[in-house]
Design a protein around this motif. Sequence first.
Motif, mmCIF file in Angstrom:
data_model
loop_
_atom_site.group_PDB
_atom_site.id
_atom_site.type_symbol
_atom_site.label_atom_id
_atom_site.label_comp_id
_atom_site.label_asym_id
_atom_site.label_seq_id
_atom_site.Cartn_x
_atom_site.Cartn_y
_atom_site.Cartn_z
ATOM 1 N N LEU A 125 0.820 -1.208 0.000
ATOM 2 C CA LEU A 125 0.000 0.000 0.000
ATOM 3 C C LEU A 125 0.855 1.259 0.000
ATOM 4 O O LEU A 125 0.551 2.232 -0.715
ATOM 5 C CB LEU A 125 -0.949 -0.017 1.202
ATOM 6 N N ARG A 126 1.945 1.256 0.761
ATOM 7 C CA ARG A 126 2.823 2.429 0.763
ATOM 8 C C ARG A 126 3.407 2.668 -0.612
ATOM 9 O O ARG A 126 3.475 3.813 -1.089
ATOM 10 C CB ARG A 126 3.938 2.235 1.793
ATOM 11 N N GLU A 127 3.829 1.625 -1.283
ATOM 12 C CA GLU A 127 4.379 1.774 -2.631
ATOM 13 C C GLU A 127 3.321 2.262 -3.614
ATOM 14 O O GLU A 127 3.591 3.101 -4.480
ATOM 15 C CB GLU A 127 4.959 0.442 -3.100
ATOM 16 N N GLN A 128 2.100 1.746 -3.461
ATOM 17 C CA GLN A 128 1.019 2.165 -4.350
ATOM 18 C C GLN A 128 0.709 3.641 -4.165
ATOM 19 O O GLN A 128 0.528 4.385 -5.136
ATOM 20 C CB GLN A 128 -0.236 1.340 -4.071
ATOM 21 N N LEU A 129 0.652 4.091 -2.923
ATOM 22 C CA LEU A 129 0.384 5.504 -2.658
ATOM 23 C C LEU A 129 1.481 6.387 -3.238
ATOM 24 O O LEU A 129 1.202 7.444 -3.821
ATOM 25 C CB LEU A 129 0.248 5.729 -1.156
ATOM 26 N N ALA A 130 2.721 5.971 -3.071
ATOM 27 C CA ALA A 130 3.827 6.748 -3.630
ATOM 28 C C ALA A 130 3.720 6.838 -5.150
ATOM 29 O O ALA A 130 3.992 7.895 -5.747
ATOM 30 C CB ALA A 130 5.164 6.132 -3.219
ATOM 31 N N ASP A 131 3.290 5.753 -5.800
ATOM 32 C CA ASP A 131 3.109 5.765 -7.247
ATOM 33 C C ASP A 131 2.032 6.746 -7.672
ATOM 34 O O ASP A 131 2.056 7.265 -8.797
ATOM 35 C CB ASP A 131 2.741 4.366 -7.759
ATOM 36 N N TYR A 132 1.067 7.017 -6.802
ATOM 37 C CA TYR A 132 -0.012 7.962 -7.102
ATOM 38 C C TYR A 132 0.353 9.404 -6.738
ATOM 39 O O TYR A 132 -0.501 10.283 -6.775
ATOM 40 C CB TYR A 132 -1.279 7.563 -6.350
ATOM 41 N N GLY A 133 1.596 9.622 -6.342
ATOM 42 C CA GLY A 133 2.022 10.977 -6.029
ATOM 43 C C GLY A 133 1.662 11.427 -4.632
ATOM 44 O O GLY A 133 1.627 12.629 -4.348
ATOM 45 N N ILE A 134 1.408 10.480 -3.742
ATOM 46 C CA ILE A 134 1.089 10.793 -2.347
ATOM 47 C C ILE A 134 2.337 10.594 -1.505
ATOM 48 O O ILE A 134 3.012 9.569 -1.607
ATOM 49 C CB ILE A 134 -0.056 9.895 -1.852
ATOM 50 N N GLU A 135 2.667 11.576 -0.702
ATOM 51 C CA GLU A 135 3.855 11.486 0.150
ATOM 52 C C GLU A 135 3.564 10.558 1.332
ATOM 53 O O GLU A 135 2.591 10.755 2.065
ATOM 54 C CB GLU A 135 4.246 12.866 0.664
ATOM 55 N N VAL A 136 4.398 9.558 1.514
ATOM 56 C CA VAL A 136 4.228 8.593 2.599
ATOM 57 C C VAL A 136 5.344 8.793 3.614
ATOM 58 O O VAL A 136 6.524 8.650 3.292
ATOM 59 C CB VAL A 136 4.239 7.152 2.067
ATOM 60 N N ARG A 137 4.966 9.132 4.836
ATOM 61 C CA ARG A 137 5.921 9.296 5.929
ATOM 62 C C ARG A 137 5.703 8.152 6.917
ATOM 63 O O ARG A 137 4.564 7.838 7.248
ATOM 64 C CB ARG A 137 5.697 10.630 6.642
ATOM 65 N N ALA A 138 6.764 7.568 7.404
ATOM 66 C CA ALA A 138 6.643 6.402 8.276
ATOM 67 C C ALA A 138 7.459 6.575 9.545
ATOM 68 O O ALA A 138 8.596 7.072 9.508
ATOM 69 C CB ALA A 138 7.097 5.146 7.540
ATOM 70 N N ALA A 139 6.871 6.162 10.658
ATOM 71 C CA ALA A 139 7.556 6.151 11.954
ATOM 72 C C ALA A 139 7.001 4.991 12.763
ATOM 73 O O ALA A 139 5.865 4.554 12.542
ATOM 74 C CB ALA A 139 7.349 7.473 12.688
ATOM 75 N N PRO A 140 7.781 4.474 13.723
ATOM 76 C CA PRO A 140 7.313 3.329 14.513
ATOM 77 C C PRO A 140 6.083 3.651 15.356
ATOM 78 O O PRO A 140 5.817 4.809 15.699
ATOM 79 C CB PRO A 140 8.518 3.007 15.402
ATOM 80 N N THR A 141 5.347 2.608 15.715
ATOM 81 C CA THR A 141 4.169 2.758 16.573
ATOM 82 C C THR A 141 4.558 3.140 17.993
ATOM 83 O O THR A 141 3.938 4.017 18.601
ATOM 84 C CB THR A 141 3.377 1.437 16.595
ATOM 85 N N ALA A 142 5.575 2.505 18.528
ATOM 86 C CA ALA A 142 5.959 2.723 19.927
ATOM 87 C C ALA A 142 6.366 4.161 20.176
ATOM 88 O O ALA A 142 6.952 4.829 19.314
ATOM 89 C CB ALA A 142 7.101 1.785 20.307
ATOM 90 N N GLY A 143 6.040 4.636 21.375
ATOM 91 C CA GLY A 143 6.454 5.972 21.776
ATOM 92 C C GLY A 143 5.749 7.087 21.042
ATOM 93 O O GLY A 143 6.205 8.246 21.090
ATOM 94 N N ASP A 144 4.650 6.793 20.362
ATOM 95 C CA ASP A 144 3.907 7.808 19.590
ATOM 96 C C ASP A 144 4.824 8.552 18.632
ATOM 97 O O ASP A 144 4.697 9.770 18.427
ATOM 98 C CB ASP A 144 3.216 8.804 20.533
ATOM 99 N N ALA A 145 5.740 7.818 18.008
ATOM 100 C CA ALA A 145 6.753 8.439 17.149
ATOM 101 C C ALA A 145 6.159 9.138 15.932
ATOM 102 O O ALA A 145 6.796 10.022 15.348
ATOM 103 C CB ALA A 145 7.767 7.386 16.700
ATOM 104 N N GLN A 146 4.940 8.775 15.543
ATOM 105 C CA GLN A 146 4.323 9.407 14.384
ATOM 106 C C GLN A 146 3.986 10.882 14.625
ATOM 107 O O GLN A 146 3.764 11.633 13.675
ATOM 108 C CB GLN A 146 3.075 8.627 13.969
ATOM 109 N N LEU A 147 3.950 11.288 15.881
ATOM 110 C CA LEU A 147 3.702 12.696 16.202
ATOM 111 C C LEU A 147 4.643 13.638 15.463
ATOM 112 O O LEU A 147 4.234 14.716 15.014
ATOM 113 C CB LEU A 147 3.862 12.927 17.710
ATOM 114 N N ALA A 148 5.887 13.254 15.348
ATOM 115 C CA ALA A 148 6.899 14.144 14.777
ATOM 116 C C ALA A 148 6.712 14.394 13.283
ATOM 117 O O ALA A 148 7.346 15.294 12.729
ATOM 118 C CB ALA A 148 8.291 13.558 15.028
#
Length: 388
Positions: A125-148
């Motif tokens: 899914l991440r690769e598919q989104l990138a192919d559609y011109g959508i920026e995909v940012r990833a961070a681990p689940t632990a520690g609420d790392a996606q906040l950054a």
Amino acid sequence: MNQPTDQPMDHAHLAGVGEGTRAAHAGVPPRAPYEPPFPGPVFTSHYHLPGDPAGAPYTYGRDGNPTWTRLEEALAELESPGAPAHAVAFASGMGALSAVALSLLRPGEAVVVPADAYNLVGGVLREQLADYGIEVRAAPTAGDAQLALLDGARLLWLETPSNPGLDVCDIRRLAAAAHERGALVAVDNTLATPLGQRPLELGADLAMASGTKALTGHADLLLGYAAARDEAIAARLRLWRKTTGAVPGPMEAWLAHRSLATLELRTARQAANALAVARALRERPEVSGLRHPGLAQDPAYAVAAGQMSRFGCVVSFTLPGREFAERFLAALRLVDDATSFGGVRSSAERRGRWGGDAVPEGFIRLSVGVEDAADLVADLLRALDTAG
């Protein structure tokens, strides 16, 4: 026959009832003389449709089906018992997750995803989104790392507990932060089920899940769904389902709805069994990296206890290498060597065999079923002895 419509059924009689009662009665139509209490599946590709179709409850088999309607009413009731919500059923969990991502995101927008998500989300899914011109940012689940990574994002995608690592993030905290920045929040709730965790009540805009797993629990169907309180979001998902044809079969939808009656019983037993198994495995020297969010010693326990009412059926751990793990799996008698999780019969697999998860070669994902806990513990310990 008593036919549901596109209008929500009145479930006032379920206000304030317990989880088991709600699961048993959700989506069941009102009593009608001489009608079955739980109508069977409706098999049809089209409906009698005289005149103007505007306002017709059902027009064509790809648009709607009475069997879907009953299931969707039940799922909405389970995901959001205290407020109106709308559920949309799909042919599979990936059908539901793909619909959320691809119907809500546009080229040039950004989505924040878990780096440790289910491998089809983390890879395909991440690769598919990138192919559609959508920026995909990833961070681990632990520690609420996606906040950054939230600034400028359109969608925050959470998976908690994560699969297969069983890390947990704080849905309330992340949802509040995302909404402050104008982002929507979608939570993959597959492992917890709505009886273990309710993302909509914790601030999320969408709760989505693979109904293939613990929700239906019998390992005999593929199904997915997404639920939202915002009707406009639900309408976009329905349109995506219609145009892509990602529709559930009526038999699968009926089987899923039928299975909800035992959801509370199954998941309560599985959660208790999983905790008993995790405690037993803690004592084994061959076992490292043991994870289960219900263990007080687990690093995710404090956050999980604040948002989950039960901790799920999955236990993960690492054995000393690939060969040891495969001997262990071969020695099990009550536990099937199979992928997926959430079934009434226990299963386990060496997760590294798929190659899509960043786990050691000896990493085991164990799905704990409804067998007697003492029998499961004995089987696992005997298999560890044999493998050694």
